[in-house]
Design an enzyme around this catalytic site. Structure first.
Site, PDB file in Angstrom:
ATOM      1  N   GLU A  63       0.832  -1.216   0.000  1.00  0.00           N
ATOM      2  CA  GLU A  63       0.000   0.000   0.000  1.00  0.00           C
ATOM      3  C   GLU A  63       0.861   1.259   0.000  1.00  0.00           C
ATOM      4  OE1 GLU A  63      -2.928  -0.130  -0.703  1.00  0.00           O
ATOM      5  OE2 GLU A  63      -3.657  -2.103  -0.081  1.00  0.00           O
ATOM      6  N   ASP A 380       3.995  18.585  -4.068  1.00  0.00           N
ATOM      7  CA  ASP A 380       3.101  18.525  -5.231  1.00  0.00           C
ATOM      8  C   ASP A 380       1.640  18.681  -4.799  1.00  0.00           C
ATOM      9  OD1 ASP A 380       4.746  18.344  -7.433  1.00  0.00           O
ATOM     10  OD2 ASP A 380       4.695  16.150  -7.578  1.00  0.00           O
TER      11      ASP A 380
END
Ligand code: GDP
Ligand code: MG
Length: 438
Positions: A63, A380
């Site tokens: 994950e 970002d």
């Protein structure tokens, strides 16, 4: 760095080591196995005293960063439930060894949460500590009880959903192995000296807080780890607790500063003009609807890599994405587009040709080494969160976290809950608007 093995420790006969060995064997003798019927009332006096207890957890290794952030919220709910009865603290699982963190030559393991989030802010929601503080505070690298969470081998019968937890035999091969001393070794976030004293598999079906009874009543262990914690669901997705935990996940200041500098220098974006004033104390923030304007740029998140390998129907080709970007720029009367992406070099070159005006945050090697892949991803996200308009990638948790960040800042949902459509996708359903509950 290789940790000294306990064997080596025992053969070197220093007085400290023998005292430690004695204490450990004592501690081992004091520990009970998991037994479903055992209650706190039946324990020896003192064992269930009001001592602080530690909840640790980990997530399935494949994950990524942003699903892990979601699992944190589930654990925060469980911790809140536990706290109603006893003094508990959540131990933050160090970051590292994530599949997507592929920058070469950077040591990306045992990263504390403070490198990505403000601990003070997290602590305003629930008590949390870093793993190294746990080691110092709890007196050693031992986790008394590891529960490996799994589903039910038989699945669930249709139409009869019930929340339940049961001790079961392990379905998958156990990722922990017993050493000569009877300690369990496995992946403890890169801390090789850490060991588990007991490992038990539990089948779970339900929300995080179904674990509360087990932790409060079925074990006296003070240090408990829930491995594969993603098997637990949210107590109440999108509810007040959910949002409190989410809002408490304030990005670390040093990352926000870099994002803000980039906004100012490259995108002519600043909080005053954009109406995105940041308030340090999240508990005092309550955004008015449609309050934020955002900087004069379009932001996009283009998830590639594993999202295109499976030829998913809901992920666009670069050509289609570029078309959409140009049409949005025109519609929104914007000139600049900020692109966040995990695209490989080839895709990036293609993108540059298709969208010559594209702007990206491209860290220097020093910046990358300092902020690491996780920090760059956050920068970002921070820049995307402050844009006049955002469009992301279908079912990407990276994009979802940007939605939430924009929701917190008070953007008009029309400027946030957007995603690219696949080239041949017929029903291009747009993301759901999750409103903050204060
Ligand atoms: N810097 C940066 N990294 C990204 C971007 N998109 C994906 N990644 C990386 O790829 C990972 C994607 O995994 P995850 O966080 O699970 O999000 P998901 O797989 O899109 O749901 C991120 O954690 C980042 O490490 C991006 O736009 N910018
Ligand atoms: Mg992922």
């Amino acid at each position: 760095m290789a940790a000294p093995s306990p064997r080596a420790g025992v053969t070197v006969l220093s007085p400290q080591c023998c005292l430690l060995a004695l204490l450990v064997s004592q501690a081992l003798a004091d520990l009970g196995e998991f037994s479903p019927g055992q209650s706190v009332g039946s324990l020896p006096v003192g064992a269930a005293a009001q001592e602080r207890r530690y909840l640790l957890y980990d997530v399935n290794p494949p994950e990524g960063f942003n699903l892990r952030r979601d699992v944190y919220i589930r654990m925060a709910s469980l911790l809140k439930t536990l706290q109603k009865s006893e003094d508990w603290v959540l131990v933050l699982p160090p970051w590292g060894r994530l599949y997507h963190w592929q920058s070469p030559d950077i040591h990306q393991v045992r990263i504390p949460w403070a490198e990505f989030f403000e601990l003070k802010s997290l602590n305003q929601n629930i008590p949390v500590i870093e793993y190294e503080d746990f080691l110092a505070e709890s007196g050693g690298p031992f986790i008394e009880q590891v529960y490996v969470l799994q589903g039910y081998a038989e699945g669930w019968k249709e139409g009869t959903w019930e929340e339940k937890v049961d001790q079961r035999t392990c379905i998958d091969q156990l990722m922990y192995s017993e050493d000569k001393h009877g300690y369990y070794r496995g992946w403890f976030w890169g801390y090789e000296e850490t060991r588990g004293l007991n490992v038990t598999c539990l089948s779970v079906q339900g929300s995080a807080s179904i674990m509360a009874n087990i932790l409060l009543k079925n074990t006296t262990a003070r240090t408990i780890m829930l491995d594969r914690a993603e098997n637990l669901l949210h107590d109440h997705y999108g509810g007040r607790d959910y949002w409190n935990a989410r809002r408490s996940m304030v990005f670390a200041q040093h990352l926000r500063i870099v994002g803000d500098e980039f906004r100012a220098n490259v995108l002519r974006s600043n909080d005053e003009a954009d109406k995105t004033i940041f308030v340090e104390d999240w508990t005092r923030v309550k955004a008015k609807p449609n309050m934020a304007l955002g900087g004069p740029y379009l932001a996009v998140h283009l998830r590639r890599k594993d999202f295109i390998w499976g030829h998913r129907e809901d992920v666009p080709s670069l050509r289609k994405a570029a078309e959409e970007i140009h049409s949005l720029l025109k519609k929104l009367k914007l000139k600049k587009v900020f692109v966040a992406t995990d695209a490989d070099r080839g895709d990036l070159e293609a993108l540059r040709k298709l969208i010559p005006e594209m702007v990206r945050f491209e860290p220097t090697w020093e910046e990358l080494e300092f902020f690491k892949d996780g920090g760059i991803a956050i920068i970002d996200q921070w820049i995307c969160a402050h844009a006049r308009y955002f469009i992301g990638t279908s079912v990407s948790t990276f994009s979802f976290r940007i939605h939430e960040e924009r929701e917190i800042l008070g953007f008009d949902p029309k400027t946030t809950y957007n995603r690219f459509c696949g080239d041949k996708e017929k029903n291009c359903e747009q993301p759901t608007h999750w409103k903050i509950v204060y």
